[in-house]
Design an enzyme around this catalytic site. Structure first.
Site, PDB file in Angstrom:
ATOM      1  N   GLN A 200      24.118  16.750 -10.002  1.00  0.00           N
ATOM      2  CA  GLN A 200      23.415  15.492  -9.779  1.00  0.00           C
ATOM      3  C   GLN A 200      22.046  15.504 -10.459  1.00  0.00           C
ATOM      4  O   GLN A 200      21.167  16.266 -10.058  1.00  0.00           O
ATOM      5  CB  GLN A 200      23.223  15.310  -8.265  1.00  0.00           C
ATOM      6  N   GLY A 201      21.870  14.661 -11.477  1.00  0.00           N
ATOM      7  CA  GLY A 201      20.612  14.635 -12.222  1.00  0.00           C
ATOM      8  C   GLY A 201      19.746  13.460 -11.808  1.00  0.00           C
ATOM      9  O   GLY A 201      19.615  12.474 -12.552  1.00  0.00           O
TER      10      GLY A 201
ATOM     11  N   SER B 185      21.147  21.270  -8.556  1.00  0.00           N
ATOM     12  CA  SER B 185      22.025  22.265  -7.938  1.00  0.00           C
ATOM     13  C   SER B 185      23.289  22.439  -8.761  1.00  0.00           C
ATOM     14  O   SER B 185      23.900  21.453  -9.197  1.00  0.00           O
ATOM     15  CB  SER B 185      22.424  21.830  -6.527  1.00  0.00           C
TER      16      SER B 185
ATOM     17  N   GLU C  33      26.576   9.900   0.543  1.00  0.00           N
ATOM     18  CA  GLU C  33      26.158  11.279   0.787  1.00  0.00           C
ATOM     19  C   GLU C  33      26.404  11.725   2.232  1.00  0.00           C
ATOM     20  O   GLU C  33      26.690  12.873   2.484  1.00  0.00           O
ATOM     21  CB  GLU C  33      24.680  11.447   0.408  1.00  0.00           C
TER      22      GLU C  33
HETATM   23  C1  LIG Z   1      17.857  23.136  -2.205  1.00  0.00           C
HETATM   24  C2  LIG Z   1      17.605  21.883  -2.982  1.00  0.00           C
HETATM   25  C3  LIG Z   1      18.602  21.350  -3.762  1.00  0.00           C
HETATM   26  C4  LIG Z   1      18.372  20.189  -4.499  1.00  0.00           C
HETATM   27  N1  LIG Z   1      19.375  19.714  -5.293  1.00  0.00           N
HETATM   28  C5  LIG Z   1      19.139  18.617  -6.067  1.00  0.00           C
HETATM   29  C6  LIG Z   1      20.133  18.161  -6.995  1.00  0.00           C
HETATM   30  O1  LIG Z   1      21.211  18.748  -7.107  1.00  0.00           O
HETATM   31  N2  LIG Z   1      19.858  17.098  -7.763  1.00  0.00           N
HETATM   32  C7  LIG Z   1      18.684  16.406  -7.673  1.00  0.00           C
HETATM   33  O2  LIG Z   1      18.531  15.422  -8.375  1.00  0.00           O
HETATM   34  N3  LIG Z   1      17.705  16.813  -6.817  1.00  0.00           N
HETATM   35  C8  LIG Z   1      17.911  17.913  -6.022  1.00  0.00           C
HETATM   36  N4  LIG Z   1      16.923  18.353  -5.170  1.00  0.00           N
HETATM   37  C9  LIG Z   1      15.638  17.664  -5.160  1.00  0.00           C
HETATM   38  C10 LIG Z   1      15.347  16.895  -3.885  1.00  0.00           C
HETATM   39  O3  LIG Z   1      16.128  15.732  -3.810  1.00  0.00           O
HETATM   40  C11 LIG Z   1      13.839  16.617  -3.874  1.00  0.00           C
HETATM   41  O4  LIG Z   1      13.186  17.871  -3.741  1.00  0.00           O
HETATM   42  C12 LIG Z   1      13.422  15.703  -2.748  1.00  0.00           C
HETATM   43  O5  LIG Z   1      13.926  14.407  -2.976  1.00  0.00           O
HETATM   44  C13 LIG Z   1      11.898  15.659  -2.558  1.00  0.00           C
HETATM   45  O6  LIG Z   1      11.253  15.330  -3.742  1.00  0.00           O
HETATM   46  P1  LIG Z   1      10.059  16.228  -4.372  1.00  0.00           P
HETATM   47  O7  LIG Z   1      10.499  17.649  -4.337  1.00  0.00           O
HETATM   48  O8  LIG Z   1       9.704  15.614  -5.688  1.00  0.00           O
HETATM   49  O9  LIG Z   1       8.836  16.064  -3.348  1.00  0.00           O
HETATM   50  P2  LIG Z   1       7.731  14.926  -3.376  1.00  0.00           P
HETATM   51  O10 LIG Z   1       8.387  13.597  -3.456  1.00  0.00           O
HETATM   52  O11 LIG Z   1       6.709  15.283  -4.394  1.00  0.00           O
HETATM   53  O12 LIG Z   1       7.109  15.071  -1.924  1.00  0.00           O
HETATM   54  C14 LIG Z   1       6.155  16.059  -1.571  1.00  0.00           C
HETATM   55  C15 LIG Z   1       5.774  15.829  -0.104  1.00  0.00           C
HETATM   56  O13 LIG Z   1       5.187  14.522   0.059  1.00  0.00           O
HETATM   57  C16 LIG Z   1       5.899  13.761   1.035  1.00  0.00           C
HETATM   58  N5  LIG Z   1       5.962  12.358   0.648  1.00  0.00           N
HETATM   59  C17 LIG Z   1       6.275  11.867  -0.584  1.00  0.00           C
HETATM   60  N6  LIG Z   1       6.300  10.510  -0.548  1.00  0.00           N
HETATM   61  C18 LIG Z   1       6.007  10.149   0.732  1.00  0.00           C
HETATM   62  C19 LIG Z   1       5.900   8.908   1.391  1.00  0.00           C
HETATM   63  N7  LIG Z   1       6.105   7.753   0.754  1.00  0.00           N
HETATM   64  N8  LIG Z   1       5.590   8.915   2.723  1.00  0.00           N
HETATM   65  C20 LIG Z   1       5.402  10.082   3.396  1.00  0.00           C
HETATM   66  N9  LIG Z   1       5.489  11.300   2.803  1.00  0.00           N
HETATM   67  C21 LIG Z   1       5.786  11.330   1.505  1.00  0.00           C
HETATM   68  C22 LIG Z   1       7.299  14.370   1.053  1.00  0.00           C
HETATM   69  O14 LIG Z   1       7.943  14.123   2.274  1.00  0.00           O
HETATM   70  C23 LIG Z   1       6.991  15.847   0.840  1.00  0.00           C
HETATM   71  O15 LIG Z   1       6.633  16.461   2.058  1.00  0.00           O
HETATM   72  C24 LIG Z   1      17.120  19.526  -4.434  1.00  0.00           C
HETATM   73  C25 LIG Z   1      16.105  20.062  -3.636  1.00  0.00           C
HETATM   74  C26 LIG Z   1      16.321  21.238  -2.929  1.00  0.00           C
HETATM   75  C27 LIG Z   1      15.193  21.787  -2.110  1.00  0.00           C
END
Ligand SMILES: Cc1cc2nc3c(=O)[nH]c(=O)nc-3n(C[C@H](O)[C@H](O)[C@H](O)COP(=O)(O)OP(=O)(O)OC[C@H]3O[C@@H](n4cnc5c(N)ncnc54)[C@H](O)[C@@H]3O)c2cc1C
Length: 400
Positions: A131-132, A168, A251
């Site tokens: 998933q990209g 992933s 999902e």
């Molecule tokens: C084990 C694992 C597997 C994954 N696999 C995939 C995958 O296969 N494909 C893929 O595309 N992605 C994948 N992801 C990514 C995952 O979907 C993102 O990490 C997740 O959506 C959070 O985004 P971010 O890491 O950019 O955090 P950010 O969005 O930068 O958030 C950082 C912090 O700020 C908080 N925050 C941000 N915006 C708000 C708001 N509006 N209100 C309140 N708080 C806020 C968040 O809750 C978090 O605590 C994976 C992540 C993990 C950990």
């Protein structure tokens, strides 16, 4: 709550359990309780072979309609399948992104040509997907996608440039579905496209990211003039957001009940260890185990309520479903902490070098991410407030 199992369903349960007991033997016996989050690096090839064995038995894509190669199981039967699968300790599915996300999305939004091209490989367990979506600046704020797609008239193809992150299983996947910006002047959720991209081509570089568990389940993926055929875009340019959101709706479905059976397996491990090492004599540990048990039951009844209730005309689950991710992710993270307290000082000692973790140690470290992927806890709370309770929408920063 209406979900109940008929005599016919119970026969189906016996069939699933019987098939698993017969097939999870020999070369596959070692796969029991292996794979899945935190353990994806284990036996990757054997687990791919297991996908094919499942397919031969007709046990992939059980909830898909028969005309698309699925088994056409009712919700009750899907619940039973996922429960028995987990009860048998059958391995984490490497085909789950294709089966749970790509397939349903193509059935809902894809052309007949796309369905014919991609669905059979998913059903047969021979083609794996990743998933990209996420990018360095687009995780929670998914609409902030920067990856670009430009149509090259001469080649008749889309040319993709940009970067995805946390992808992933990208290192094992044959295809990736990608959201990318088709209109360079667009912002937010407008001007996006949804692409089906072959991983094995020049211009795609997959770099593993080492996680706290010491393993690499996810990756950075770089696109440098990667190609995508015009016919491999789902929907029209600009439809990307609609398709991407439709996909996220798939999902959280019936597989949640199977997930709970895995949670039960983990909780059973914790209880067994507490009995063995005497931690169960500690009243606060007993209290936390009892709480974990009760909350797991609540999770189960909530899922049954969610699955047996009325769903929306678009197939979406009722509003109760919104609390599910927040509840299970928080519960699972607490289970990891409980497991470490039950282990006591041993939780700090590795099984072997350089980084050999026990099952519970690995679980504890991996569950830190449960409250992040698939929507962070904070984002889930926003969703519950806005969509479930009808509260005012979160104020957004200044629009660009
Ligand atoms: C084990 C694992 C597997 C994954 N696999 C995939 C995958 O296969 N494909 C893929 O595309 N992605 C994948 N992801 C990514 C995952 O979907 C993102 O990490 C997740 O959506 C959070 O985004 P971010 O890491 O950019 O955090 P950010 O969005 O930068 O958030 C950082 C912090 O700020 C908080 N925050 C941000 N915006 C708000 C708001 N509006 N209100 C309140 N708080 C806020 C968040 O809750 C978090 O605590 C994976 C992540 C993990 C950990």
């Amino acid at each position: 709550m209406k979900l109940s199992f008929s005599a016919e369903d119970e026969l189906f349960r016996a069939e699933v359990a019987g098939w698993l007991a017969e097939n999870l033997t020999g070369e596959f016996a070692k796969l029991k309780y292996r794979g899945g989050p935190g353990d994806e690096h284990m036996f990757p090839q054997e687990r791919q072979d297991w996908e094919k064995r499942l397919a031969e038995g007709g046990w992939t894509c059980v909830g898909w309609p028969k005309e698309h190669g699925g088994r056409g199981c009712s919700i009750e039967q899907q619940v039973i399948f996922f429960e028995e699968y987990a009860r048998a300790g059958a391995p984490g599915r490497v085909g789950h992104i294709g089966e749970g996300l790509t397939g349903p999305t193509l059935i809902a939004f894809g052309t007949e040509e796309q369905q014919q091209k991609y669905l059979p490989g998913i059903v047969a367990g021979t083609e794996l997907w990743c998933q990209g979506y996420s990018e360095p600046g687009a995780g929670s704020d998914l609409a902030n996608v920067k990856t670009k797609a430009r149509f090259d008239d001469e080649q008749g193809k889309w040319i993709i440039n940009g970067q995805k992150v946390w992808t992933s299983l990208a290192h094992e996947s044959d295809y990736c579905f990608v959201i990318a910006r088709t209109d360079p002047d667009s912002v937010a959720h407008k001007g996006l496209g949804f692409f089906l991209i072959k991983m094995d081509q020049p211009g795609i570089d997959v770099r593993p990211i080492e996680q706290i568990t010491g393993t690499s389940e996810f990756n950075e993926v770089f696109f440098d003039d990667a190609h995508c055929d015009a016919s491999d875009m789902v929907g029209a340019p600009g439809d990307g957001w609609k398709v991407a959101m439709g996909l996220l709706g798939f999902e959280r479905g019936v597989s949640t009940l199977g997930q709970q059976m895995q949670f039960q397996n983990e909780l059973d491990d914790v209880v067994e260890l507490a009995r063995e090492n005497g931690a169960a004599k500690d009243p606060s540990i007993r209290d936390r185990i009892a709480r974990a048990h009760a909350e797991l039951k609540i999770m189960r009844y909530n899922s049954l309520r969610m699955l047996s209730g009325q769903s929306g005309s678009d197939g979406s689950l009722q509003k109760e479903a919104l609390i599910y991710k927040l509840f299970w992710a928080t519960w699972h993270r607490s289970l990891g902490e409980l497991a470490m307290d039950v282990m006591g000082p041993e939780c700090d000692i590795l099984e072997g070098g350089p980084y050999e973790l026990s099952r519970l140690q690995s679980m504890y470290l991996f569950v830190r991410s449960d409250t992040i992927y698939g929507g962070t806890n904070q984002i889930q709370r926003n969703i519950i407030a806005e969509r479930g309770l009808g509260m005012p929408r979160e104020p957004k920063g200044t629009a660009k």
